[in-house]
Each structure stands twice: as C-alpha cells, then as structure tokens.
Design a protein around this motif. Structure first.
Motif, short mmCIF file in Angstrom:
data_model
loop_
_atom_site.label_atom_id
_atom_site.label_comp_id
_atom_site.label_asym_id
_atom_site.label_seq_id
_atom_site.Cartn_x
_atom_site.Cartn_y
_atom_site.Cartn_z
N SER A 164 0.80 -1.27 0.00
CA SER A 164 0.12 0.01 0.09
C SER A 164 0.84 1.23 -0.08
O SER A 164 0.45 2.13 -0.62
CB SER A 164 -1.01 0.04 1.18
N THR A 165 1.98 1.13 0.66
CA THR A 165 3.07 2.56 0.51
C THR A 165 4.30 1.77 0.55
O THR A 165 4.59 0.62 0.88
CB THR A 165 2.92 3.16 1.87
N PRO A 166 5.22 2.33 0.15
CA PRO A 166 6.55 2.04 -0.07
C PRO A 166 7.19 1.75 1.32
O PRO A 166 8.26 0.88 1.39
CB PRO A 166 7.25 2.97 -0.90
N TYR A 167 6.97 2.33 2.29
CA TYR A 167 7.32 2.53 3.75
C TYR A 167 7.32 0.87 4.21
O TYR A 167 8.15 0.54 4.82
CB TYR A 167 7.00 3.47 4.53
N TYR A 168 6.17 0.53 4.02
CA TYR A 168 6.06 -0.92 4.70
C TYR A 168 6.78 -1.99 4.06
O TYR A 168 7.41 -2.89 4.68
CB TYR A 168 4.44 -1.30 4.45
N SER A 169 6.70 -1.95 2.68
CA SER A 169 7.56 -2.90 1.92
C SER A 169 8.96 -2.75 2.28
O SER A 169 9.89 -3.81 2.33
CB SER A 169 7.24 -2.79 0.41
N MET A 170 9.64 -1.44 2.35
CA MET A 170 11.04 -1.29 2.80
C MET A 170 11.26 -1.51 3.89
O MET A 170 12.20 -2.01 4.32
CB MET A 170 11.32 0.14 2.24
N LEU A 171 10.35 -1.41 4.80
CA LEU A 171 10.70 -1.77 6.33
C LEU A 171 10.69 -3.36 6.42
O LEU A 171 11.96 -3.92 6.88
CB LEU A 171 9.38 -1.25 7.34
#
Length: 77
Positions: free
Chosen positions: A44-51
């Motif tokens: 949903s956001t790049p932050y979750y997948s990057m985390l």
C-alpha cells in the motif's frame, strides 16, 4: 566521536550492506508488485515494503555474520 562512528561502520559493514540491499529490494517489490484492489497492506505504501525488506536484510546479514564467525572459530581450533 568520528573514530567511534568509523569503528561502528567497520564492525557492522556486512549487516549494513544487507540492510541497504533489503531496503532496495523492498522498494522494488513495492514498484513491481501491483495490487488491483488497493487493499494489500505490504504494497500500500513503499514504507511498509521497505521496512519488511530492511528487516529481512538485517536478518540475512546477521545470519551470514554468525555463520562466518562460526566457521572462522572452527578453523582456528
């Protein structure tokens, strides 16, 4: 202060490289994985997948460092 930072970077170089690779992989996963409904929590956001990618990279780096330490201690005996 600068010597401490350089010492930290040298001693944790493998882990930091794997974290950076995990972050890049997480971002690529975000960009290349399409969620048609828009309700996919990981993309949903790049932050979750990057985390998640960074955590996976940290785990892989830690595993590799532990394996390397185990192999070097075994060869010195």
């Amino acid at each position: 202060m600068m010597k401490q930072v350089l010492s930290f970077l040298r001693s944790n170089a493998v882990g930091l490289i794997f974290i950076a690779l995990g972050l890049a992989g997480g971002y690529l996963y975000y960009r290349l994985t399409l969620c048609a409904s828009g309700t996919c929590p990981l993309t949903s956001t790049p932050y979750y997948s990057m985390l998640v990618g960074g955590l996976m990279g940290a785990l892989a780096g830690d595993l590799l460092s532990a394996l390397r330490a185990r192999l070097t201690s075994r060869s010195s005996q």
